[in-house]
Write a protein that holds these residues in place. Structure first.
Motif: not given
Length: 278
Positions: A143-152
């Motif tokens: 879930a943290s990966y998903l958020l990081t990817h969307m933010l980038g």
């Protein structure tokens, strides 16, 4: 962590993470719905707005499938294999319209959260770690990966469309479980060869962690070492942008977003060069 490691993947996501995922997907959708031209180039990228948005939609779908426990091979974790997988998926997916992509990005973010909710209530949800494009993770890290990817990529879209980006201190804090888990996997082995040093990294007003290097090995721990060689204090937003390859470290230093001290403070600018952006 090995792909066969058994993990307890029950329980809710960390506080604020589900809301941040939902709000970030909504922020990106708003950016897209406000533009009529998706052929605008993304700065410092080979993609257009439409291609970046299509990649986000596909990646959110991939993450939702992984959260649901489905196997979805996607490269082998190296930069080259991920780029090839991205190109292949984009070539097979023709949608570039702002409206449909905006809807898909939010729908797949919701699908991810629905899958995470189902897992949280599943008493039998103890099993192998979820195999992601960057290695095995539990659902919290995913879930943290998903958020990081969307933010980038959300940052990229905001730059392309001359709009404010959606990265802030709180969201960066929620990216840290992924960042800490992935750092040992994205080390530049040539850059760390022969380097022995202990870094303390402190995000201004936020998390702190330690990175120790020696004999070509890298250890990342959630607390700073007691006697670091170099302490780096950095603005959280600058940290994420540098880590994702979106900001030049020297620019951040020039803007006063990075301060370093210790026995070897001159090694601070070298820190981001030890890793390849995920």
């Amino acid at each position: 962590m090995q792909p066969t490691a058994q993990q307890d993947i029950r329980g809710p996501l960390p506080e604020g993470l589900a809301q941040a995922i939902r709000e970030t997907a909504g922020d990106i959708a708003t950016l897209l719905k406000d533009t009529s031209d998706t052929t605008v180039p993304v700065p410092d990228s080979e993609w257009t707005v439409g291609e970046a948005a299509a990649h986000l939609a596909l990646a959110n779908e991939l993450m939702a499938d992984l959260a649901a426990g489905h196997q979805r091979p996607y490269g082998d974790g190296t930069t080259q294999s991920l780029a090839a997988a991205n190109a292949q998926s984009l070539a097979a997916f023709g949608e570039r319209g702002a409206g449909p992509l905006a809807s898909m990005i939010t729908e797949q973010a919701d699908a991810f959260l629905d899958a995470a909710d189902r897992a949280a209530g599943d008493e039998s949800a103890v099993g192998p770690a979820l195999v992601t494009p960057l290695g095995p993770m539990d659902r919290n890290a995913l879930a943290s990966y998903l958020l990081t990817h969307m933010l980038g990529h959300g940052y990229d879209l905001a730059r392309a469309l001359n709009r404010p980006h959606m990265i802030d201190r709180d969201r960066v804090g929620l990216c840290m479980p992924f960042m800490l888990s992935v750092m040992p996997r994205v080390v530049d082995t040539a850059a760390v060869a022969g380097l022995t040093i202990r870094y303390a990294i402190r995000l201004r007003g936020g998390a702190a962690f330690g990175v120790s290097l020696g004999d070509g090995a890298v250890q990342v721990v959630p607390t700073p070492p007691k006697r670091p060689d170099c302490t780096i204090l950095i603005d959280p937003v600058a940290f994420l942008l540098i880590a994702l390859g979106r900001r030049n470290p020297w620019r951040a230093i020039g803007l006063g977003q990075v301060v370093a001290w210790g026995r070897k403070p001159w090694l601070a600018p070298r820190f981001p060069t030890l890793f390849t952006a995920p």
